[in-house]
Design a protein around this motif. Structure first.
Motif, PDB file in Angstrom:
ATOM      1  N   LEU A 186     -41.478 -11.142  81.869  1.00 43.81           N
ATOM      2  CA  LEU A 186     -42.618 -11.955  81.424  1.00 43.81           C
ATOM      3  C   LEU A 186     -42.286 -12.616  80.087  1.00 43.81           C
ATOM      4  CD1 LEU A 186     -45.531  -9.488  82.297  1.00 43.81           C
ATOM      5  CD2 LEU A 186     -45.104 -11.697  83.402  1.00 43.81           C
ATOM      6  N   ALA A 187     -41.466 -11.923  79.296  1.00 44.63           N
ATOM      7  CA  ALA A 187     -41.061 -12.474  77.998  1.00 44.63           C
ATOM      8  C   ALA A 187     -39.895 -13.442  78.159  1.00 44.63           C
ATOM      9  CB  ALA A 187     -40.672 -11.338  77.061  1.00 44.63           C
ATOM     10  N   ASP A 188     -39.523 -13.715  79.404  1.00 45.27           N
ATOM     11  CA  ASP A 188     -38.401 -14.604  79.681  1.00 45.27           C
ATOM     12  C   ASP A 188     -37.153 -14.113  78.951  1.00 45.27           C
ATOM     13  OD1 ASP A 188     -37.185 -16.645  80.947  1.00 45.27           O
ATOM     14  OD2 ASP A 188     -37.748 -18.190  79.509  1.00 45.27           O
ATOM     15  N   ASP A 189     -36.965 -12.790  78.980  1.00 43.47           N
ATOM     16  CA  ASP A 189     -35.773 -12.178  78.443  1.00 43.47           C
ATOM     17  C   ASP A 189     -35.776 -12.029  76.913  1.00 43.47           C
ATOM     18  OD1 ASP A 189     -33.504 -10.914  79.194  1.00 43.47           O
ATOM     19  OD2 ASP A 189     -32.203 -12.671  79.059  1.00 43.47           O
ATOM     20  N   ALA A 190     -36.790 -12.541  76.244  1.00 41.28           N
ATOM     21  CA  ALA A 190     -36.818 -12.404  74.775  1.00 41.28           C
ATOM     22  C   ALA A 190     -37.316 -10.988  74.432  1.00 41.28           C
ATOM     23  CB  ALA A 190     -37.759 -13.440  74.181  1.00 41.28           C
ATOM     24  N   PRO A 191     -36.978 -10.484  73.251  1.00 39.76           N
ATOM     25  CA  PRO A 191     -37.482  -9.172  72.857  1.00 39.76           C
ATOM     26  C   PRO A 191     -39.013  -9.135  72.850  1.00 39.76           C
ATOM     27  CG  PRO A 191     -35.684  -9.819  71.438  1.00 39.76           C
ATOM     28  CD  PRO A 191     -36.009 -11.016  72.281  1.00 39.76           C
ATOM     29  N   TRP A 192     -39.569  -8.002  73.221  1.00 43.22           N
ATOM     30  CA  TRP A 192     -41.018  -7.830  73.316  1.00 43.22           C
ATOM     31  C   TRP A 192     -41.400  -6.576  72.548  1.00 43.22           C
ATOM     32  CZ3 TRP A 192     -42.302  -3.392  76.229  1.00 43.22           C
ATOM     33  CH2 TRP A 192     -41.267  -2.842  76.997  1.00 43.22           C
ATOM     34  N   LEU A 193     -42.682  -6.267  72.538  1.00 47.21           N
ATOM     35  CA  LEU A 193     -43.150  -5.119  71.755  1.00 47.21           C
ATOM     36  C   LEU A 193     -43.887  -4.141  72.651  1.00 47.21           C
ATOM     37  CD1 LEU A 193     -43.624  -3.765  68.983  1.00 47.21           C
ATOM     38  CD2 LEU A 193     -45.692  -5.161  68.746  1.00 47.21           C
ATOM     39  N   LEU A 194     -43.471  -2.878  72.595  1.00 50.84           N
ATOM     40  CA  LEU A 194     -44.234  -1.833  73.290  1.00 50.84           C
ATOM     41  C   LEU A 194     -45.426  -1.494  72.391  1.00 50.84           C
ATOM     42  CD1 LEU A 194     -44.542   0.224  75.590  1.00 50.84           C
ATOM     43  CD2 LEU A 194     -43.234   1.816  74.186  1.00 50.84           C
ATOM     44  N   MET A 195     -46.585  -1.998  72.749  1.00 57.90           N
ATOM     45  CA  MET A 195     -47.754  -1.846  71.879  1.00 57.90           C
ATOM     46  C   MET A 195     -48.340  -0.437  71.948  1.00 57.90           C
ATOM     47  SD  MET A 195     -49.552  -3.540  69.732  1.00 57.90           S
ATOM     48  CE  MET A 195     -49.590  -5.300  69.949  1.00 57.90           C
ATOM     49  N   GLU A 196     -48.331   0.159  73.140  1.00 54.69           N
ATOM     50  CA  GLU A 196     -48.885   1.510  73.277  1.00 54.69           C
ATOM     51  C   GLU A 196     -48.072   2.297  74.291  1.00 54.69           C
ATOM     52  OE1 GLU A 196     -52.913   1.736  74.653  1.00 54.69           O
ATOM     53  OE2 GLU A 196     -53.616   0.171  73.312  1.00 54.69           O
ATOM     54  N   HIS A 197     -47.833   3.559  73.994  1.00 53.69           N
ATOM     55  CA  HIS A 197     -47.499   4.577  74.980  1.00 53.69           C
ATOM     56  C   HIS A 197     -47.959   5.876  74.350  1.00 53.69           C
ATOM     57  CE1 HIS A 197     -43.960   4.836  72.427  1.00 53.69           C
ATOM     58  NE2 HIS A 197     -43.212   5.513  73.275  1.00 53.69           N
ATOM     59  N   SER A 198     -47.691   7.008  74.977  1.00 58.23           N
ATOM     60  CA  SER A 198     -48.272   8.230  74.418  1.00 58.23           C
ATOM     61  C   SER A 198     -47.174   9.166  73.947  1.00 58.23           C
ATOM     62  CB  SER A 198     -49.146   8.934  75.457  1.00 58.23           C
ATOM     63  OG  SER A 198     -48.348   9.417  76.504  1.00 58.23           O
ATOM     64  N   THR A 199     -47.484   9.907  72.885  1.00 53.63           N
ATOM     65  CA  THR A 199     -46.503  10.892  72.417  1.00 53.63           C
ATOM     66  C   THR A 199     -46.449  12.056  73.391  1.00 53.63           C
ATOM     67  OG1 THR A 199     -48.171  12.017  71.090  1.00 53.63           O
ATOM     68  CG2 THR A 199     -46.850  10.323  69.971  1.00 53.63           C
ATOM     69  N   SER A 200     -47.590  12.320  74.065  1.00 49.50           N
ATOM     70  CA  SER A 200     -47.610  13.445  75.008  1.00 49.50           C
ATOM     71  C   SER A 200     -48.676  13.171  76.068  1.00 49.50           C
ATOM     72  CB  SER A 200     -47.843  14.746  74.236  1.00 49.50           C
ATOM     73  OG  SER A 200     -47.670  15.847  75.092  1.00 49.50           O
ATOM     74  N   ALA A 201     -49.652  14.064  76.253  1.00 50.00           N
ATOM     75  CA  ALA A 201     -50.628  13.908  77.343  1.00 50.00           C
ATOM     76  C   ALA A 201     -51.584  12.740  77.097  1.00 50.00           C
ATOM     77  CB  ALA A 201     -51.441  15.187  77.470  1.00 50.00           C
TER      78      ALA A 201
END
Ligand code: GAL
Length: 697
Positions: free
Chosen positions: A302-317
């Protein structure tokens, strides 16, 4: 992303959603000093703070936000500042009951959760615009702010609304798409079941629930298109206000394969692409790890191969699945770095400090309820150090020669009611093909089927039920120019209006594939049909007596005509189409660089070994190899290469239980030590081996 990286001094981003409003101000200085300890350099602030920032219409209280932004800045922590439009305050919904969402059954979805607004509501849109203006006017020049976060996960809870206001907006959208009612009648096929419209006022959202009868399919398809566009309009309006007042990059966080939003359209409107990803426990550990890789591959595309940002994920549960297991030691590190491997120039979490109250108090965070004397906190600090050690990777790109053609409109279309089989599900098939590539060491992009395919050697089309004329021509010309195309069953069946392409299936691809299917026969749940595999396919395990017996399931079809230059690679060996072709391949005349293109068709759901063997064979024939040259790809091993002009960065992940020797030489950026070829990567570990690229003589 480059502008943000620059403001972070060239580092990858590390941090998360920070909700200081949930805590007394006395806690804030500790937050900032612990962020420094963990290596946090970017936090998202204000996402759900509309009710506090605007206690009454037009009255703003920015005092607390001023103070926390100043404090963060003094602590050297940059801010991704939200325009706070994600959830309107109760006063707005209470004063404007017409601004709330109405579901397909006509029930109003009240406030008290989040995103309880109708995307077409003028009351919501006006208030969001005023708030955005006030926030950006106040903070555009604040030195802590490095980017803007518009809304949050558009359409997570309110992807479509069936109220009167929406009905009116839907009619306007339709008038732009079809300038006359005649055109609408023709596209929707309203001669069927007495549905002809004589007045625009008669046209409604598809309010017929599926348990009553089948609503008009094109009306449903157009309503999905409208619903995605309507929220995109909300984004556009707010993003424009920001851009008029600030030169900083604007984003909104995506949810990868989120069915209601056509992210190919959305991605065109972003200054940088950002995404949220969470592990789904129900997929099992390996399935969830694959899901992460597939999500990140989509987002990079979707970023057409450009670097993107992981805005959210979780440290655990997380807190929103029926059962929410914690991440095992090392899992968070592998997850975060897997996103980086696939093109993210930063890894942020939801959220910084675990909440005491509210619906997400059982969601993990960077700073857990237990405080800093905890394994989670120590792992977070270690990860901060890893992310800091990977600064050189910023700006480099993950490249792939293989892409999966993926289209949201096809997804909406294929999963409509009254189809040949409920088992024909777009994501299942996309997931399966992608996973088999992943398990065999291939990096894979996603691509919109209308877009430029010239950077690829193989384009897989596992599920493209709805195929526009442009997409069909694009894929054909790709194959004619030396590309390899592999098409899965029930693809190319309908046009943009969901009308069947006549003259035999798969109508969009009959010429390219050199086949013509007369009739489908989906299989009953659990049934399988034996297959005969041509020795030409030479696909591996069964020849050595191991692996699955070759069977098809889910789907069969009568491919009644096969052109003379088409090889039958697999045939049905039983069932109603015994002896008829199930998988075909046509080699086309030599195209670009004198490599002949080829067009493969898979007319049933193949077992794992056979499908994997076929995909690997198609890639090998096109000259595409796995990321590392290995005799066989070890179970649970994942490897991806990012590259810039001077350096190749091999990210290697051992999710499995056996050590994996890596054939590469360079420096492991995570340890700073040399990596000699043949050194083994222990189970659970990650290496990022940087190797200088030798310039061509
Ligand atoms: C996301 C959302 C966050 C938080 C998180 C919990 O969908 O953007 O605000 O709710 O999920 O996993």
């Amino acid at each position: 992303m480059a502008k943000v990286t620059e403001r972070l001094g060239g580092a990858l981003a590390f941090g998360g959603d920070y909700n200081p409003e949930q805590w007394p101000e006395s806690v804030w200085p500790e937050d900032v000093s612990l962020m420094q300890e963990a290596g946090v350099n970017l936090v998202s602030v204000g996402i759900f703070s509309w009710a506090l920032l605007e206690p009454a219409p037009g009255q703003y209280d920015f005092g607390w936000l001023d103070r926390i932004l100043d404090l963060l800045h003094a602590g050297g922590i940059a801010v991704d500042l939200a325009n706070a439009s994600a959830t309107p305050p109760p006063w707005l919904s209470h004063r404007h009951p017409e601004s709330m969402l109405v579901d397909v059954d006509g029930v109003t979805r009240n406030y008290g959760g989040r995103q309880a607004f109708c995307p077409s509501s003028a009351a919501y849109r006006d208030a969001a615009a005023a708030l955005t203006t006030a926030i950006v006017d106040r903070y555009a020049a604040h030195p802590a702010v490095v980017m803007w976060h518009v809304h949050n996960e558009y359409g997570n809870h309110n992807w479509s609304c069936y109220c009167q206001v929406s009905a009116e907006a839907f009619r306007k959208w339709l008038q732009r798409r079809y300038s006359t009612l005649d055109e609408l009648n023709s596209a929707w096929g309203t001669t069927f079941w007495s549905q002809h419209y004589y007045d625009w006022a008669e046209v409604l959202p598809p309010r017929t629930p599926a348990y009553q009868t089948f609503a008009n399919p094109t009306q449903q398809l157009d309503f999905s298109r409208f619903s995605s566009d309507e929220l995109l309009d909300c984004y556009r309006a707010e993003a424009q206000i920001v851009r008029d007042r600030s030169g900083l990059p604007v984003t909104t966080n995506f949810m990868q394969f989120w069915k209601p939003m056509d992210y190919w359209r959305w991605s065109q409107e972003m200054d940088l692409i950002s995404n949220d990803h969470y592990r789904f426990a129900a997929l099992g550990p390996d399935g969830a790890t694959h899901d992460l890789a597939m999500a990140a591959d989509l987002v990079r595309s979707l970023a057409d191969d450009a670097p993107w940002l992981l805005m959210e994920h979780s440290t655990s549960a997380v807190n929103w699945q029926p059962r929410n297991p914690a991440k095992a030691p090392g899992q968070m590190r592998r997850d975060s770095l897997s996103h980086v491997a696939r093109g993210a120039d930063g890894a942020l979490f939801f959220q910084w400090r675990a909440s005491r109250a509210g619906a997400e108090k059982y969601h993990s965070a960077m700073l857990p309820h237990a405080g800093t004397d905890s394994r989670r906190w120590r792992e977070v600090c270690d990860l901060g150090a890893d992310i800091a050690a990977l600064a050189d990777v910023a700006g480099s790109r993950t490249r792939s020669r293989i892409a999966i053609a993926f289209d949201w409109h096809s997804w909406w279309g294929v999963e409509l009611d009254s189809h040949p089989s409920v088992d024909v599900d777009q994501m299942e098939r996309v997931r399966r093909w992608h996973r088999l590539l992943w398990q065999n060491g291939y990096t894979c992009d996603f691509v919109h089927p209308d877009r430029d395919l010239s950077r690829y050697q193989v384009v897989l089309v596992p599920a493209l039920y709805l195929c526009t004329d442009d997409a069909a021509a694009n894929l054909a010309s790709f194959a004619e120019n030396g590309g390899t195309v592999v098409v899965g069953y029930f693809s190319g069946i309908v046009d943009v209006d969901d009308h069947i392409r006549l003259g035999g299936y798969p109508g969009a691809f009959t010429d390219l594939l050199g086949i013509r299917t007369e009739e489908f026969s989906p299989m009953l749940a659990g049934d399988v049909v034996p297959l005969t595999v041509s020795p030409d396919l030479d696909y591996g395990p069964p020849e050595s007596g191991e692996g699955d017996p070759p069977v098809g399931s889910t789907w069969s079809e009568l491919i009644g005509r096969v052109e003379p230059d088409v090889e039958v690679l697999v045939s049905f060996a039983g069932g109603q189409w015994a002896g008829e072709p199930a998988v075909t391949r046509r080699v086309l005349a030599a195209g670009r660089g004198s490599v002949p293109g080829s067009a493969w068709y898979v007319g049933t759901e193949l077992g794992t070994d056979l499908l994997a063997g076929l995909l690997v064979k198609a890639c090998a024939a096109a000259g595409v190899q796995p990321v590392l040259d290995m005799e066989s790809w070890p179970a649970g091993f994942d490897a991806v290469v990012r590259e810039d002009e001077h350096t190749s960065y091999l990210f290697a992940f051992n999710h499995g239980s056996e050590a994996v020797p890596l054939v590469c030489e360079g420096t492991d950026l995570l340890t700073g030590k040399p990596w000699d070829t043949g050194t083994s990567l222990p189970p659970g570990q990650v290496a990022v081996v940087a190797t200088p690229l030798v310039a061509a003589p």
